[in-house]
Design an enzyme around this catalytic site. Sequence first.
Site, short mmCIF file in Angstrom:
data_model
loop_
_atom_site.label_atom_id
_atom_site.label_comp_id
_atom_site.label_asym_id
_atom_site.label_seq_id
_atom_site.Cartn_x
_atom_site.Cartn_y
_atom_site.Cartn_z
CB CYS A 119 5.18 -7.94 4.40
SG CYS A 119 6.50 -8.77 3.49
CB THR A 124 7.50 -0.15 6.33
OG1 THR A 124 8.24 -1.19 5.71
CG2 THR A 124 6.07 -0.62 6.58
CG HIS A 151 8.31 -4.84 6.29
ND1 HIS A 151 8.14 -3.86 5.36
CD2 HIS A 151 8.00 -6.00 5.66
CE1 HIS A 151 7.76 -4.39 4.20
NE2 HIS A 151 7.68 -5.69 4.36
#
Lengths: 167, 208
Positions: A35, A29, A52
């Site tokens: 995040c 990711t 995520h």
Amino acid sequence: MEPAARSNVEIQVGIADYKIAMDPGRLITLGLGSCVGVSLYDPLSRLGGLLHVMLPDSTQFNNVTKPAKFADLGIPLIIKEMQSLGASPGRIQAKLVGGAQMFLGLDDKMTLNIGHRNTEKSREILKKMGIPILDEEVGGNRGRTMILDTRNGQVTIRTLGNKLKVI
Amino acid sequence: MANHPELSSTHMDALREISNIGMGNALTSLAQLVNRRINMDVPVATFIPFEQTVDLIGGSEELVSCVSIRITGDVPGLVLFVFNWESTLKLVDMLMGQEPGTTSELDEIGQSAVMEVGNVLTGAFVGAIYSLTALEMKSAVPLLAYDMLGAVMTSLMVASGRVEEQVLLIETRLFQEQAENNISGHFFMLTEPGSIERLFNALGLSMT
């Protein structure tokens, strides 16, 4: 990038999304800021999952279209799916990456440090589910890319300048 | 890139025109600041999920600088300027009156230079909207981040609470004609719900 990467399938996990892969797949990711990337790995079945997370708590929203966006919904969801694919929740181990504070000197409306809250909520949910956190690379103010190797559960973290760190 | 269901093409044209005038004004101010001519593409006005703004600019891991300025008043929203890394350093050189290539890192002075660019552009943009519509907008202190594009944009999106909605995106690219000194940047204005209606009313275009 090490030569091994070329022989393995690399699966990209988008924002507010999750993916599951089996040995020898790699899950990646890109650009985690505030995040949090949650990697989950069952060392016996060598099944790995990567989530995520964008926001900590879905209960503050009326209209939840993407459960994977939230720590409180996304983590149970991915664990359930890993379980249905043969992973045992009793063996799953987690690693957390991200949760940074990208903008320094945020104004009043934006000071709610989401990065920190994403990390805290992910820890809380994992604890509630009895999943141990093996390692973390969280906080700070830099963006991170996270790669989970399902051959061994290792997580590689890439920051700008292509610096690599393995946890 | 679907248009907002309630907005006709007349409305979208009006948005584009406002952006054109606003950005034109902003670029004149920037040109005066750096003493060089700066051009822009015709602005595009669309409604898209904020997530997609990353794809519009570049790759998730690309190093960028981003100045974000919160707007309050009659048309509240968020204004963003995103410059790729090379352009960021060139902007600093221009502002400091240095040879292009002098700046290789963003130190404290460089950081304030980039924020100042955002400030000047936003002030001029808001001023242009005011002279067209008499809508008053105030801009807050600029915030700066420079890092991976994906990390910067998603963090902004989350911090500004724009997670569930489609947002109005006015996007343009700034550039300089001389190839060796090319600067390219993206401008976004994200409006809050209700802002657009006020803007259209002030322009004499009511929304049905």
